[in-house]
Design a protein around this motif. Structure first.
Motif, PDB file in Angstrom:
ATOM      1  N   GLU A 181       0.841  -1.202   0.000  1.00  0.00           N
ATOM      2  CA  GLU A 181       0.000   0.000   0.000  1.00  0.00           C
ATOM      3  C   GLU A 181       0.876   1.252   0.000  1.00  0.00           C
ATOM      4  O   GLU A 181       0.596   2.225  -0.705  1.00  0.00           O
ATOM      5  N   TYR A 196       2.407   1.608  -3.424  1.00  0.00           N
ATOM      6  CA  TYR A 196       1.442   2.182  -4.367  1.00  0.00           C
ATOM      7  C   TYR A 196       1.416   3.701  -4.258  1.00  0.00           C
ATOM      8  O   TYR A 196       1.399   4.409  -5.275  1.00  0.00           O
ATOM      9  N   MET A 197       1.441   4.204  -3.038  1.00  0.00           N
ATOM     10  CA  MET A 197       1.471   5.657  -2.841  1.00  0.00           C
ATOM     11  C   MET A 197       2.755   6.254  -3.415  1.00  0.00           C
ATOM     12  O   MET A 197       2.735   7.312  -4.047  1.00  0.00           O
ATOM     13  N   LYS A 216       2.402   6.317  -7.160  1.00  0.00           N
ATOM     14  CA  LYS A 216       1.403   7.315  -7.540  1.00  0.00           C
ATOM     15  C   LYS A 216       1.981   8.722  -7.496  1.00  0.00           C
ATOM     16  O   LYS A 216       1.861   9.494  -8.458  1.00  0.00           O
ATOM     17  N   MET A 244       0.252  14.457   0.489  1.00  0.00           N
ATOM     18  CA  MET A 244       0.479  14.018  -0.890  1.00  0.00           C
ATOM     19  C   MET A 244       0.645  15.205  -1.835  1.00  0.00           C
ATOM     20  O   MET A 244       1.593  15.260  -2.625  1.00  0.00           O
ATOM     21  N   GLU A 253       3.855   6.715   2.350  1.00  0.00           N
ATOM     22  CA  GLU A 253       4.543   6.058   1.232  1.00  0.00           C
ATOM     23  C   GLU A 253       5.328   4.851   1.735  1.00  0.00           C
ATOM     24  O   GLU A 253       5.189   4.452   2.892  1.00  0.00           O
TER      25      GLU A 253
END
Length: 216
Positions: A17, A20-21, A24, A88, A170
């Motif tokens: 997870e 993925y951040m 992204k 983010m 992250e």
């Protein structure tokens, strides 16, 4: 064994997870910084009065500041002027500004490297300055920019780990949380993190080599 427990399904899911951040934020930042860098680098190359020098000062300022300082500024200083960004968005803004300045210099250097003889020949054949830039300078400059651009993108991906200081969820942030469960998790979790970073960065390097080979 505790080491084996580090690879539990829940821990690996949590790590992914975070990964993925990381991907992204890195992807969005790469696209934005590349766009900003291309525009700024091209404008600086064309030497537009007032605009180019101002952009030059901005680029040099950003390139010579620590990225961590820019991240702190985006997260904690901008709210003082009414701009509130979450972890983010603050990270994306900071990475876009910092990496955009780096890419702008790569683009400008790539365009400058094109021999003046080719530019003069294109102009003498009837092409306008813009046409010469678009059809002669940029295509050739792009070939020379590929290696440094890929290196910069790889650096950007690794730099996302600095956002741990503003609690962006992250990869490194999640790894730190998992390691906090048990000291014995440190080695296996950091190994997983290293493999994930290496896999993406190595894939970028391979893609760049193939792209560069096709353009030769």
């Amino acid at each position: 064994m505790d080491i084996l427990h580090a690879f539990s399904v829940d821990n690996m899911r949590f790590i992914l997870e975070g990964f993925y951040m990381t991907l992204k934020v890195a992807l969005i930042s790469i696209l934005l910084s590349f766009l900003v860098g291309c525009v700024v680098g091209t404008v600086r190359y064309t030497k537009i009065p007032i605009v180019s020098p101002v952009l030059g000062v901005a680029v040099e300022l950003l390139r010579n500041l620590p990225l961590l300082l820019i991240i702190f500024f985006a997260r904690f200083a901008l709210p003082d002027v009414g701009i509130k960004l979450g972890p983010m968005n603050a990270t994306i803004v900071a990475l876009t500004l910092f990496e955009g300045a780096m890419i702008a210099e790569i683009v400008r250097s790539g365009l400058i490297s094109i021999e003046k003889g080719q530019i003069e020949a294109a102009r003498s054949s009837g092409l306008s300055y813009v046409q010469t830039l678009w059809h002669i300078v940029i295509p050739q400059g792009l070939r020379r920019m590929v290696p440094p651009l890929v290196s910069q993108f790889i650096s950007l991906l690794k730099d996302t780990s600095l956002a741990i200081v503003i609690s962006l969820p992250e990869l490194m942030h999640h790894a730190k949380i998992v390691i906090g469960q048990s000291y014995s998790y440190t080695l296996p979790i950091l190994f997983v993190v290293a493999v994930l970073y290496f896999a993406v960065n190595y894939a970028l390097s391979l893609a760049a080599r193939r792209f560069e080979a096709r353009m030769v």
